[in-house]
Design a protein around this motif. Structure first.
Motif, PDB file in Angstrom:
ATOM      1  N   LEU A   1      14.045  -0.289  -2.649  1.00 24.75           N
ATOM      2  CA  LEU A   1      15.046  -1.066  -3.448  1.00 24.75           C
ATOM      3  C   LEU A   1      16.079  -0.596  -3.829  1.00 24.75           C
ATOM      4  CD1 LEU A   1      12.555  -2.790  -5.872  1.00 24.75           C
ATOM      5  CD2 LEU A   1      13.441  -3.779  -3.699  1.00 24.75           C
ATOM      6  N   THR A   2      16.378   0.776  -4.270  1.00 18.51           N
ATOM      7  CA  THR A   2      17.710   1.273  -4.742  1.00 18.51           C
ATOM      8  C   THR A   2      18.538   2.184  -4.002  1.00 18.51           C
ATOM      9  OG1 THR A   2      16.330   2.766  -6.042  1.00 18.51           O
ATOM     10  CG2 THR A   2      16.641   0.694  -7.017  1.00 18.51           C
ATOM     11  N   GLU A   3      17.701   2.880  -3.000  1.00 17.85           N
ATOM     12  CA  GLU A   3      18.863   3.865  -2.119  1.00 17.85           C
ATOM     13  C   GLU A   3      19.433   3.066  -1.068  1.00 17.85           C
ATOM     14  OE1 GLU A   3      15.945   7.015  -1.232  1.00 17.85           O
ATOM     15  OE2 GLU A   3      15.074   7.123  -3.274  1.00 17.85           O
ATOM     16  N   ASN A   4      20.686   3.118  -1.053  1.00 16.17           N
ATOM     17  CA  ASN A   4      21.492   2.462   0.094  1.00 16.17           C
ATOM     18  C   ASN A   4      20.948   2.481   1.582  1.00 16.17           C
ATOM     19  OD1 ASN A   4      22.924   0.960  -1.876  1.00 16.17           O
ATOM     20  ND2 ASN A   4      24.568   2.637  -2.036  1.00 16.17           N
ATOM     21  N   ASP A   5      20.720   3.889   1.814  1.00 15.25           N
ATOM     22  CA  ASP A   5      20.338   4.072   3.191  1.00 15.25           C
ATOM     23  C   ASP A   5      19.247   3.413   3.592  1.00 15.25           C
ATOM     24  OD1 ASP A   5      18.937   5.752   1.632  1.00 15.25           O
ATOM     25  OD2 ASP A   5      18.533   7.198   3.399  1.00 15.25           O
ATOM     26  N   LYS A   6      18.140   2.955   2.761  1.00 14.71           N
ATOM     27  CA  LYS A   6      17.103   2.286   2.942  1.00 14.71           C
ATOM     28  C   LYS A   6      17.243   0.865   2.647  1.00 14.71           C
ATOM     29  CE  LYS A   6      14.012   6.028   1.455  1.00 14.71           C
ATOM     30  NZ  LYS A   6      14.585   7.038   1.019  1.00 14.71           N
ATOM     31  N   LEU A   7      18.166   0.236   1.626  1.00 13.60           N
ATOM     32  CA  LEU A   7      18.425  -0.919   1.422  1.00 13.60           C
ATOM     33  C   LEU A   7      18.849  -1.647   2.525  1.00 13.60           C
ATOM     34  CD1 LEU A   7      18.130  -3.214  -0.892  1.00 13.60           C
ATOM     35  CD2 LEU A   7      20.412  -2.075  -1.772  1.00 13.60           C
ATOM     36  N   GLU A   8      20.029  -1.081   3.064  1.00 13.34           N
ATOM     37  CA  GLU A   8      20.672  -1.624   4.295  1.00 13.34           C
ATOM     38  C   GLU A   8      19.827  -2.031   5.566  1.00 13.34           C
ATOM     39  OE1 GLU A   8      23.739   0.920   5.998  1.00 13.34           O
ATOM     40  OE2 GLU A   8      22.157   2.576   6.435  1.00 13.34           O
ATOM     41  N   LYS A   9      18.509  -1.286   5.437  1.00 12.62           N
ATOM     42  CA  LYS A   9      17.651  -1.638   6.626  1.00 12.62           C
ATOM     43  C   LYS A   9      16.709  -2.805   6.400  1.00 12.62           C
ATOM     44  CE  LYS A   9      17.542   3.033   8.173  1.00 12.62           C
ATOM     45  NZ  LYS A   9      16.787   4.370   8.061  1.00 12.62           N
ATOM     46  N   TRP A  10      16.664  -3.389   5.148  1.00 11.53           N
ATOM     47  CA  TRP A  10      15.986  -4.882   4.974  1.00 11.53           C
ATOM     48  C   TRP A  10      17.026  -5.622   4.384  1.00 11.53           C
ATOM     49  CZ3 TRP A  10      14.922  -6.642   0.291  1.00 11.53           C
ATOM     50  CH2 TRP A  10      14.811  -5.637  -0.999  1.00 11.53           C
ATOM     51  N   MET A  11      17.805  -5.493   3.562  1.00 10.47           N
ATOM     52  CA  MET A  11      18.703  -6.447   3.255  1.00 10.47           C
ATOM     53  C   MET A  11      20.084  -5.854   3.132  1.00 10.47           C
ATOM     54  SD  MET A  11      19.350  -9.253   1.645  1.00 10.47           S
ATOM     55  CE  MET A  11      19.826 -10.345   0.380  1.00 10.47           C
ATOM     56  N   SER A  12      20.747  -5.968   4.288  1.00 12.05           N
ATOM     57  CA  SER A  12      22.050  -5.269   4.583  1.00 12.05           C
ATOM     58  C   SER A  12      23.386  -5.836   4.030  1.00 12.05           C
ATOM     59  CB  SER A  12      22.415  -5.436   6.014  1.00 12.05           C
ATOM     60  OG  SER A  12      22.382  -6.831   6.469  1.00 12.05           O
ATOM     61  N   ASN A  13      23.218  -6.887   3.135  1.00 10.97           N
ATOM     62  CA  ASN A  13      24.135  -7.347   2.426  1.00 10.97           C
ATOM     63  C   ASN A  13      24.561  -6.377   1.190  1.00 10.97           C
ATOM     64  OD1 ASN A  13      22.912 -10.129   3.796  1.00 10.97           O
ATOM     65  ND2 ASN A  13      25.107 -10.253   3.687  1.00 10.97           N
TER      66      ASN A  13
ATOM     67  N   HIS B   1       0.817  -1.320   0.138  1.00  6.67           N
ATOM     68  CA  HIS B   1       0.059  -0.016   0.012  1.00  6.67           C
ATOM     69  C   HIS B   1       0.953   1.141   0.004  1.00  6.67           C
ATOM     70  CE1 HIS B   1      -3.602  -2.253   0.480  1.00  6.67           C
ATOM     71  NE2 HIS B   1      -3.233  -2.934   1.446  1.00  6.67           N
ATOM     72  N   HIS B   2       1.745   1.276  -0.946  1.00  6.11           N
ATOM     73  CA  HIS B   2       2.808   2.457  -1.012  1.00  6.11           C
ATOM     74  C   HIS B   2       2.838   2.748  -2.698  1.00  6.11           C
ATOM     75  CE1 HIS B   2       3.663   2.294   2.978  1.00  6.11           C
ATOM     76  NE2 HIS B   2       3.753   1.068   2.982  1.00  6.11           N
ATOM     77  N   SER B   3       3.407   3.975  -2.859  1.00  4.34           N
ATOM     78  CA  SER B   3       3.633   4.182  -4.479  1.00  4.34           C
ATOM     79  C   SER B   3       4.854   3.456  -5.031  1.00  4.34           C
ATOM     80  CB  SER B   3       3.808   5.589  -4.296  1.00  4.34           C
ATOM     81  OG  SER B   3       5.231   6.078  -3.633  1.00  4.34           O
ATOM     82  N   VAL B   4       4.725   3.273  -6.095  1.00  2.00           N
ATOM     83  CA  VAL B   4       5.867   2.643  -6.975  1.00  2.00           C
ATOM     84  C   VAL B   4       7.318   3.572  -6.405  1.00  2.00           C
ATOM     85  CG1 VAL B   4       6.869   2.556  -9.145  1.00  2.00           C
ATOM     86  CG2 VAL B   4       4.785   1.768  -8.750  1.00  2.00           C
ATOM     87  N   GLU B   5       7.077   4.873  -6.425  1.00  2.00           N
ATOM     88  CA  GLU B   5       8.323   5.496  -6.191  1.00  2.00           C
ATOM     89  C   GLU B   5       8.698   5.406  -4.756  1.00  2.00           C
ATOM     90  OE1 GLU B   5       6.061   7.031  -9.322  1.00  2.00           O
ATOM     91  OE2 GLU B   5       5.209   6.866  -7.286  1.00  2.00           O
ATOM     92  N   LYS B   6       8.109   5.105  -3.902  1.00  2.00           N
ATOM     93  CA  LYS B   6       8.450   4.871  -2.504  1.00  2.00           C
ATOM     94  C   LYS B   6       9.183   3.342  -2.361  1.00  2.00           C
ATOM     95  CE  LYS B   6       7.128   4.873   2.286  1.00  2.00           C
ATOM     96  NZ  LYS B   6       6.070   5.215   3.321  1.00  2.00           N
TER      97      LYS B   6
ATOM     98  N   ASP C   1      -4.588   0.356  -5.122  1.00  4.44           N
ATOM     99  CA  ASP C   1      -4.362   0.557  -3.614  1.00  4.44           C
ATOM    100  C   ASP C   1      -2.884   0.750  -3.425  1.00  4.44           C
ATOM    101  OD1 ASP C   1      -7.015   1.124  -3.065  1.00  4.44           O
ATOM    102  OD2 ASP C   1      -7.271  -1.046  -2.615  1.00  4.44           O
ATOM    103  N   GLY C   2      -1.767   0.972  -4.305  1.00  7.04           N
ATOM    104  CA  GLY C   2      -0.579   0.966  -4.225  1.00  7.04           C
ATOM    105  C   GLY C   2       0.208   0.318  -5.340  1.00  7.04           C
ATOM    106  N   CYS C   3       0.960  -0.566  -5.046  1.00  9.88           N
ATOM    107  CA  CYS C   3       1.845  -1.301  -5.903  1.00  9.88           C
ATOM    108  C   CYS C   3       2.053  -2.804  -5.813  1.00  9.88           C
ATOM    109  CB  CYS C   3       3.181  -0.572  -6.313  1.00  9.88           C
ATOM    110  SG  CYS C   3       4.457  -0.728  -5.171  1.00  9.88           S
ATOM    111  N   SER C   4       2.361  -3.555  -6.923  1.00  7.55           N
ATOM    112  CA  SER C   4       2.765  -4.976  -6.826  1.00  7.55           C
ATOM    113  C   SER C   4       4.230  -4.928  -6.900  1.00  7.55           C
ATOM    114  CB  SER C   4       1.851  -5.530  -7.956  1.00  7.55           C
ATOM    115  OG  SER C   4       2.572  -6.965  -7.992  1.00  7.55           O
ATOM    116  N   LEU C   5       4.842  -5.879  -5.793  1.00  8.70           N
ATOM    117  CA  LEU C   5       6.280  -6.221  -6.192  1.00  8.70           C
ATOM    118  C   LEU C   5       6.470  -7.690  -6.251  1.00  8.70           C
ATOM    119  CD1 LEU C   5       9.050  -5.485  -5.687  1.00  8.70           C
ATOM    120  CD2 LEU C   5       8.952  -5.919  -3.255  1.00  8.70           C
ATOM    121  N   VAL C   6       6.872  -7.929  -7.339  1.00  9.88           N
ATOM    122  CA  VAL C   6       7.163  -9.367  -7.612  1.00  9.88           C
ATOM    123  C   VAL C   6       8.995  -9.641  -7.482  1.00  9.88           C
ATOM    124  CG1 VAL C   6       7.129 -11.311  -9.341  1.00  9.88           C
ATOM    125  CG2 VAL C   6       5.245  -9.504  -9.167  1.00  9.88           C
ATOM    126  N   LEU C   7       9.289 -10.651  -6.642  1.00 12.18           N
ATOM    127  CA  LEU C   7      10.595 -10.917  -6.799  1.00 12.18           C
ATOM    128  C   LEU C   7      10.787 -12.181  -7.440  1.00 12.18           C
ATOM    129  CD1 LEU C   7      13.213 -10.857  -3.894  1.00 12.18           C
ATOM    130  CD2 LEU C   7      12.827 -12.748  -5.092  1.00 12.18           C
TER     131      LEU C   7
END
Length: 161
Positions: free
Chosen positions: A31-43, A21-26, A98-104
């Motif tokens: 996924l791509t900004e290191n200060d955020k990325l390190e908080k969920w995938m620190s490697n 329930h968040h925008s594609v941009e958020k 209502d936001g976006c779909s994320l597929v990994l």
């Protein structure tokens, strides 16, 4: 929700679907900004964000060791696909009502004792990403990982059955 796992050649393709329930941009920023990325995938650490650029994988074990993974496909705010061992990992983001779909999607070849660990890791990391987007941060929850590791161990075994 557990990933959908299908055999492909000598390996597997795992697909994790998340409705956020968040925008594609958020989500793209997480996924791509290191200060955020390190908080969920620190490697992971973005080094050169473009097709044929690279992402660094840091072992985070005190050794200082790391290696680079090539970005195989890239479309701003839509696709990030990179090498992952002998396979690959692909994130796809699309706008939803209502936001976006994320597929990994992850390609794992060959399937071995580490496969279920990897799948459990991505599962927990995606939960951490969702929590982060909701404004909550937590350290990696090993108890959750252990629970999902058991689930994915059984799922991978079923593929051979």
């Amino acid at each position: 929700m557990q990933a959908v796992i299908e055999k492909e050649g000598k390996g597997i393709i795992a697909r994790f679907d998340r409705q956020l329930h968040h925008s594609v941009e958020k989500v793209w920023g997480a996924l791509t900004e290191n200060d955020k990325l390190e908080k969920w995938m620190s490697n992971l650490e973005i080094k050169d964000l473009r097709k044929d650029g690279n992402i660094k994988f840091n072992f985070n074990d005190g050794s200082g060791e790391s290696f680079d993974m090539k970005i195989r496909d890239f479309r701003e705010s839509a696709v990030l696909d990179f090498e992952w061992g002998d396979g690959w990992v692909r994130f796809e983001i699309s706008t939803e009502k209502d936001g976006c779909s994320l597929v990994l999607k992850e390609s794992i070849t060959p399937v071995n004792d580490h496969t279920s660990k990897d799948l459990a890791g991505w599962h927990v990391c995606l939960d951490m990403l969702s929590d982060l987007l909701d404004g909550q941060y937590q350290d990696f929850p090993m108890d959750e990982w252990e629970k999902w590791h058991k689930e994915y161990t059984a799922a991978v075994k079923r593929l051979d059955g």
